[in-house]
Design an enzyme around this catalytic site. Structure first.
Site, PDB file in Angstrom:
ATOM      1  N   ASN A 175      26.275  -2.910  25.664  1.00 31.98           N
ATOM      2  CA  ASN A 175      25.871  -4.067  24.853  1.00 31.98           C
ATOM      3  C   ASN A 175      24.548  -3.737  24.183  1.00 31.98           C
ATOM      4  O   ASN A 175      23.472  -3.905  24.754  1.00 31.98           O
ATOM      5  CB  ASN A 175      25.740  -5.312  25.732  1.00 31.98           C
ATOM      6  CG  ASN A 175      27.087  -5.756  26.242  1.00 31.98           C
ATOM      7  OD1 ASN A 175      27.865  -6.353  25.513  1.00 31.98           O
ATOM      8  ND2 ASN A 175      27.390  -5.402  27.485  1.00 31.98           N
ATOM      9  N   GLU A 176      24.662  -3.242  22.967  1.00 27.74           N
ATOM     10  CA  GLU A 176      23.491  -2.775  22.240  1.00 27.74           C
ATOM     11  C   GLU A 176      22.724  -3.960  21.647  1.00 27.74           C
ATOM     12  O   GLU A 176      23.236  -5.088  21.629  1.00 27.74           O
ATOM     13  CB  GLU A 176      23.938  -1.825  21.115  1.00 27.74           C
ATOM     14  CG  GLU A 176      24.627  -0.562  21.606  1.00 27.74           C
ATOM     15  CD  GLU A 176      23.676   0.434  22.274  1.00 27.74           C
ATOM     16  OE1 GLU A 176      22.519   0.069  22.588  1.00 27.74           O
ATOM     17  OE2 GLU A 176      24.092   1.590  22.496  1.00 27.74           O
TER      18      GLU A 176
END
Ligand code: F6R
Length: 645
Positions: A175-176
């Site tokens: 989850n950037e």
């Protein structure tokens, strides 16, 4: 605080005696260990207890698992518990966080491969209970596949315990930055920094997939218990932002601040930027050791923009340091003491100044001519990190030896090996060229990420050896004083190294015993992306333990330099060796001899500049900092910490 969380806090009686309490700055429960190993053992114990508790109740235990370097020791410990303590995994269901996309299961870089190699192949988990996002589903099926993965987690009853690492972008799973708090399992584009960090495992950023499948933030936050692991100073900055900063999609890990049962398990390096560790005087009363006082005063100079001798009582009082002032009397006394301390670290005579009073010098005057042994983990760290000091030691007439601990062969690119193989083939024109032709064939037909054959590794090692000799000759060291240790732990042909073995320690002991040095220099750098520096340093520490009783060791001082990635902080420095502008150029040239490590080196770490640029920048900065503290204005400086063993 919910009851479960309180119980966990009591259960996780992790804090070694004298450990620090959390502070008002911190928004996530965290526990700090001296080493990653100690922290990992505690986490494995919590997992074991949970599995057993559920087993006793006849329930399944659902674990969310991570890959990467952070959880490796936890998995090692779980495998040990399975083998030695009878821990069973028959009631365990696992869901992995993520997988690169596209990615086949048999690719050495796949998380599928990683999980089997580190855990699943060694325990009794039922294959049907293992879930890892499938990186080879077609792009048409991908959307539905992610929905199904999310559903499978729900059907299993939800995750009881989720293990996480953290990326330098603040990602959890993949989850950037920009990920939404309500995100679920989906495909995502990897951040550039994440790809840079993965580049070394994939032998170059171009080979790193651009996408991944990842559980979402909501998926992770639904876990009943979350443990995030972070080790090493590469993680210290993002850990501080995550624990002390505001919740923001720019750092997705901050979403964990509002999860009720999360603990971060850190080693002291990953925790080093937390306010209570970095600037404890801002948090509450401190015991003012000499080291802490130095750290605080230098910090105060940076904060106020003043040199040491210009600090006044008010500066100390306004910035949490009034108790230090009270202890020492006045800022005048405190300043003079500190100024002298820093002044005494500076010397142009790293091997000691002959016939001089050495009371306040970092090194002994006698013996005037010392035997010096410089350990260099890779064949170039010596000149990158201490080229100027190295040069002075030779010029000042000491007997300088260099020992390259590893061959450094994996850091030579194929095209570089090909160049040398082709030259060798051409030169051998009238003789049997079969061997070289074979090498050329091997290099040109090598598949992506394949491990080099022994012959290619040898060739690559020889290239680095010749480059090293060119550099040491340039600095005036006779070839017989240059030692190539080729420590076996390094010789795997891949990033993953073997653990330190007896043979490694034996080789280290032998060279120290042979030379009987008065000074040892070694890389005290713990931030090498692959851990080779850390292992090389551990090998030295082990050898020192063994050799300590020998009489020659009574005369042997150990100085640690930092490798290519960081520099010591000013308050840590015991010896600072200034360099003139000419010496800076000489050092640069010595680094240039390591041609295979120039022009886009394979294992760059987080900094894309070339090694000579980083070295110069760092040496200039150290000199600038000394000057800003009110000391003399030098072009550049190399820094060392004395290691008392
Ligand atoms: C891995 C994962 C990532 C890593 C993170 C840290 O499954 O989801 O979030 O945990 O990139 O990686 P390491 O542990 O290698 O520093």
């Amino acid at each position: 605080m919910n009851v479960n969380f309180k119980k966990q806090q009591e259960d996780i009686n992790f804090k070694p005696a004298g450990q620090f309490e959390e502070t008002r700055f911190e928004k996530i429960h965290n526990v700090i260990f001296s080493t990653a190993k100690e922290g990992s053992i505690k986490v494995a114990k919590e997992i074991k207890d949970l599995i057993n508790e559920k087993q006793a109740k006849g329930e399944m235990c659902v674990l969310g698992l991570a890959t990467g370097s952070s959880p490796i020791k936890v998995y090692e410990e779980l495998v040990r518990m399975h083998k030695e303590e009878g821990l069973r995994f028959s009631n365990v269901i696992t869901f992995n966080l993520d997988e690169y996309y596209p990615m086949s299961k048999d690719n050495l870089q796949s998380y599928y491969y990683f999980m089997h190699e580190h855990l699943f192949n060694h325990i009794d988990i039922l294959p049907k209970n293992v879930h890892i996002p499938n990186g080879s589903v077609s792009s048409e099926q991908l959307h539905q596949y992610c929905i199904d993965y999310e559903q499978d987690i729900k059907k299993s009853g939800g995750i009881d315990l989720q293990l996480l690492g953290i990326g330098r972008t603040g990602h959890i799973g993949f989850n950037e930055p920009g990920s939404h708090i309500n995100s679920e399992t989906r495909s995502i584009t990897l951040d550039y920094i994440t790809r840079v960090d993965a580049a070394s495992s994939f032998l170059g950023i171009d080979n790193v997939p651009k996408k991944a499948i990842t559980m979402g933030i909501r998926t992770v936050r639904k876990a009943k218990r979350i443990i995030l692991l972070a080790w090493g100073d590469n993680k210290s900055s993002i850990i501080r932002k995550t624990i002390e900063g505001e919740i923001s999609s720019k750092i997705p890990a901050t979403y964990l601040q509002s999860h009720q049962n999360t603990t971060f398990i850190l080693d002291i390096e990953a925790a080093s930027e937390l306010t209570r560790i970095n600037t404890p005087w801002l948090v509450g009363p401190c015991v003012w050791s000499e080291k802490l006082s130095s750290k605080a005063i230098i910090w105060l100079c940076e904060l106020t923009g003043k040199s040491i001798l210009k600090l006044i009582d008010e500066d100390y009082n306004d910035n949490g340091m009034s108790s230090l002032l009270a202890q020492e009397g006045s800022s005048y006394d405190l300043n003079i003491k500190m100024f002298n301390k820093v002044q005494h670290t500076i010397t142009g005579w790293p091997g000691g100044k002959p016939n001089a009073d050495d009371t306040y010098r970092p090194e002994r005057a006698n013996p005037a001519k010392k035997r010096v042994l410089i350990f260099s983990p890779h064949p170039d760290d010596d000149v990158i990190s201490m080229g100027g000091t190295f040069d002075r030691l030779v010029e000042q007439g000491h007997e300088v030896h260099v020992a390259y601990q590893t061959s450094g062969n994996i850091a030579v690119a194929d095209h570089e090996a090909l160049k040398f193989a082709e030259v060798a083939k051409e030169m051998n024109f009238y003789q049997d060229n079969g061997f070289m032709l074979d090498i050329i064939k091997q290099v040109t037909s090598k598949k992506d990420n394949a491990i080099d054959s022994i012959e290619i590794r040898k060739l690559k090692g020889r290239i680095r050896r010749s480059e090293s000799l060119a550099a040491t000759r340039y600095l005036g060291v006779p070839d017989e004083n240059v030692h190539f240790l080729n420590m076996p732990f390094y010789e795997t042909g891949s990033i993953k190294k073997k653990p330190l073995g007896e043979e490694d320690i034996k080789i280290m002991c032998e060279i120290i015993e042979k030379i009987k040095p008065h000074q040892i220099y070694a890389a005290g750098d713990l931030s090498d992306p692959h851990g080779t520096h850390r292992v090389s340093l551990n090998a030295l520490f082990e050898s020192l333990k063994i050799l300590k009783p020998k009489s020659f060791m009574g005369d042997c001082w150990v100085w640690l330099y930092k490798g290519a990635w960081h520099e010591w902080e000013i308050h840590e420095i015991d010896m600072a060796v200034p360099m003139s502008p000419d010496q800076v150029l000489k050092k640069r040239k010595a680094i240039f001899f390591h041609q295979s490590q120039k022009d886009g080196v394979m294992f760059q770490g987080n900094d894309i500049r070339e090694f000579w640029m980083r070295a110069e920048d760092r040496n200039t900065k150290t000199a600038q900092k000394y000057n800003e503290l009110g000391l003399a204005d030098y072009a550049a400086m190399e820094a060392f910490v004395r290691w008392h063993y």
